[in-house]
Design a protein around this motif. Sequence first.
Motif, PDB file in Angstrom:
ATOM      1  N   SER A 190      12.107  41.294   5.292  1.00  0.00           N
ATOM      2  CA  SER A 190      11.748  41.757   3.961  1.00  0.00           C
ATOM      3  C   SER A 190      11.895  43.269   3.810  1.00  0.00           C
ATOM      4  CB  SER A 190      10.310  41.354   3.648  1.00  0.00           C
ATOM      5  OG  SER A 190       9.426  41.989   4.539  1.00  0.00           O
ATOM      6  N   LEU A 191      12.227  43.952   4.880  1.00  0.00           N
ATOM      7  CA  LEU A 191      12.434  45.393   4.801  1.00  0.00           C
ATOM      8  C   LEU A 191      13.787  45.699   4.165  1.00  0.00           C
ATOM      9  CD1 LEU A 191      11.162  46.375   8.333  1.00  0.00           C
ATOM     10  CD2 LEU A 191       9.961  46.657   6.181  1.00  0.00           C
ATOM     11  N   ARG A 192      13.940  46.912   3.720  1.00  0.00           N
ATOM     12  CA  ARG A 192      15.182  47.324   3.076  1.00  0.00           C
ATOM     13  C   ARG A 192      16.329  47.279   4.089  1.00  0.00           C
ATOM     14  NH1 ARG A 192      14.741  50.379  -1.422  1.00  0.00           N
ATOM     15  NH2 ARG A 192      16.739  50.569  -2.415  1.00  0.00           N
ATOM     16  N   GLY A 193      17.427  46.652   3.719  1.00  0.00           N
ATOM     17  CA  GLY A 193      18.572  46.544   4.608  1.00  0.00           C
ATOM     18  C   GLY A 193      18.643  45.200   5.315  1.00  0.00           C
ATOM     19  N   GLY A 194      17.744  44.278   4.978  1.00  0.00           N
ATOM     20  CA  GLY A 194      17.775  42.954   5.598  1.00  0.00           C
ATOM     21  C   GLY A 194      17.363  43.019   7.057  1.00  0.00           C
ATOM     22  N   LEU A 195      18.049  42.276   7.904  1.00  0.00           N
ATOM     23  CA  LEU A 195      17.738  42.255   9.325  1.00  0.00           C
ATOM     24  C   LEU A 195      18.479  43.317  10.122  1.00  0.00           C
ATOM     25  CD1 LEU A 195      17.754  38.441  10.132  1.00  0.00           C
ATOM     26  CD2 LEU A 195      15.815  39.978  10.138  1.00  0.00           C
ATOM     27  N   VAL A 196      19.594  43.780   9.594  1.00  0.00           N
ATOM     28  CA  VAL A 196      20.470  44.645  10.379  1.00  0.00           C
ATOM     29  C   VAL A 196      19.858  46.024  10.611  1.00  0.00           C
ATOM     30  CG1 VAL A 196      22.731  45.734  10.467  1.00  0.00           C
ATOM     31  CG2 VAL A 196      22.501  43.421   9.583  1.00  0.00           C
ATOM     32  N   PHE A 197      19.489  46.718   9.569  1.00  0.00           N
ATOM     33  CA  PHE A 197      19.067  48.104   9.727  1.00  0.00           C
ATOM     34  C   PHE A 197      17.697  48.249  10.375  1.00  0.00           C
ATOM     35  CE2 PHE A 197      22.430  48.410   6.540  1.00  0.00           C
ATOM     36  CZ  PHE A 197      23.265  49.240   7.251  1.00  0.00           C
ATOM     37  N   PRO A 198      16.711  47.383  10.103  1.00  0.00           N
ATOM     38  CA  PRO A 198      15.473  47.484  10.896  1.00  0.00           C
ATOM     39  C   PRO A 198      15.713  47.213  12.381  1.00  0.00           C
ATOM     40  CG  PRO A 198      15.052  46.268   8.903  1.00  0.00           C
ATOM     41  CD  PRO A 198      16.535  46.476   8.977  1.00  0.00           C
ATOM     42  N   ALA A 199      16.598  46.273  12.708  1.00  0.00           N
ATOM     43  CA  ALA A 199      16.900  46.005  14.115  1.00  0.00           C
ATOM     44  C   ALA A 199      17.588  47.205  14.758  1.00  0.00           C
ATOM     45  CB  ALA A 199      17.775  44.761  14.252  1.00  0.00           C
ATOM     46  N   LEU A 200      18.492  47.834  14.028  1.00  0.00           N
ATOM     47  CA  LEU A 200      19.144  49.047  14.553  1.00  0.00           C
ATOM     48  C   LEU A 200      18.128  50.165  14.771  1.00  0.00           C
ATOM     49  CD1 LEU A 200      22.442  49.207  12.487  1.00  0.00           C
ATOM     50  CD2 LEU A 200      22.236  48.904  14.942  1.00  0.00           C
ATOM     51  N   PHE A 201      17.216  50.325  13.827  1.00  0.00           N
ATOM     52  CA  PHE A 201      16.217  51.389  13.946  1.00  0.00           C
ATOM     53  C   PHE A 201      15.274  51.136  15.115  1.00  0.00           C
ATOM     54  CE2 PHE A 201      12.008  53.098  12.941  1.00  0.00           C
ATOM     55  CZ  PHE A 201      12.316  54.438  12.892  1.00  0.00           C
ATOM     56  N   LEU A 202      14.756  49.905  15.236  1.00  0.00           N
ATOM     57  CA  LEU A 202      13.855  49.594  16.344  1.00  0.00           C
ATOM     58  C   LEU A 202      14.568  49.692  17.685  1.00  0.00           C
ATOM     59  CD1 LEU A 202      11.854  46.629  14.806  1.00  0.00           C
ATOM     60  CD2 LEU A 202      11.081  48.972  15.186  1.00  0.00           C
ATOM     61  N   GLY A 203      15.822  49.282  17.732  1.00  0.00           N
ATOM     62  CA  GLY A 203      16.592  49.416  18.958  1.00  0.00           C
ATOM     63  C   GLY A 203      16.855  50.858  19.325  1.00  0.00           C
ATOM     64  N   ALA A 204      17.110  51.679  18.321  1.00  0.00           N
ATOM     65  CA  ALA A 204      17.312  53.110  18.585  1.00  0.00           C
ATOM     66  C   ALA A 204      16.026  53.747  19.096  1.00  0.00           C
ATOM     67  CB  ALA A 204      17.784  53.811  17.314  1.00  0.00           C
ATOM     68  N   ALA A 205      14.891  53.354  18.524  1.00  0.00           N
ATOM     69  CA  ALA A 205      13.609  53.892  18.993  1.00  0.00           C
ATOM     70  C   ALA A 205      13.337  53.465  20.435  1.00  0.00           C
ATOM     71  CB  ALA A 205      12.481  53.436  18.079  1.00  0.00           C
ATOM     72  N   ALA A 206      13.600  52.206  20.753  1.00  0.00           N
ATOM     73  CA  ALA A 206      13.413  51.737  22.128  1.00  0.00           C
ATOM     74  C   ALA A 206      14.403  52.420  23.070  1.00  0.00           C
ATOM     75  CB  ALA A 206      13.584  50.227  22.194  1.00  0.00           C
ATOM     76  N   GLY A 207      15.615  52.644  22.607  1.00  0.00           N
ATOM     77  CA  GLY A 207      16.610  53.328  23.433  1.00  0.00           C
ATOM     78  C   GLY A 207      16.242  54.760  23.727  1.00  0.00           C
ATOM     79  N   VAL A 208      15.639  55.439  22.774  1.00  0.00           N
ATOM     80  CA  VAL A 208      15.194  56.817  23.000  1.00  0.00           C
ATOM     81  C   VAL A 208      14.043  56.830  24.011  1.00  0.00           C
ATOM     82  CG1 VAL A 208      14.035  58.766  21.882  1.00  0.00           C
ATOM     83  CG2 VAL A 208      16.012  57.712  20.817  1.00  0.00           C
ATOM     84  N   LEU A 209      13.153  55.833  23.929  1.00  0.00           N
ATOM     85  CA  LEU A 209      12.047  55.768  24.881  1.00  0.00           C
ATOM     86  C   LEU A 209      12.535  55.468  26.298  1.00  0.00           C
ATOM     87  CD1 LEU A 209       9.344  53.853  22.831  1.00  0.00           C
ATOM     88  CD2 LEU A 209       9.333  56.247  23.492  1.00  0.00           C
ATOM     89  N   LEU A 210      13.587  54.650  26.418  1.00  0.00           N
ATOM     90  CA  LEU A 210      14.103  54.262  27.725  1.00  0.00           C
ATOM     91  C   LEU A 210      15.246  55.154  28.200  1.00  0.00           C
ATOM     92  CD1 LEU A 210      14.090  50.403  27.275  1.00  0.00           C
ATOM     93  CD2 LEU A 210      12.440  51.801  28.512  1.00  0.00           C
TER      94      LEU A 210
END
Length: 89
Positions: free
Chosen positions: A3-23
């Motif tokens: 239900s977030l803006r951008g459907g499933l693609v952009f929230p998944a990219l954002f969360l993955g980028a955040a996890a990638g920065v942490l790791l």
Amino acid sequence: MGSLRGGLVFPALFLGAAAGVLLAPLPGLGLAAGMAAATAAALRLPVSSVVLVVLLLGGTAMIPVVILAAVISLVTTGLLPKAKAARPA
């Protein structure tokens, strides 16, 4: 997450980028691997997620790590047990 803006693609990219920065201090993991892994896990489209991440970040040196991260996340989500739907009362 859909239900977030951008459907499933952009929230998944954002969360993955955040996890990638942490790791990122771990060898071989980083922003691109996290983005590809989260997108492949959410969409179950590993080739599309690899192409999207490579095109967004514009580097060809990271392609093997991105492919490996997408495949590992897809296999991991395939091995996880399915959630049972709750019955209405």
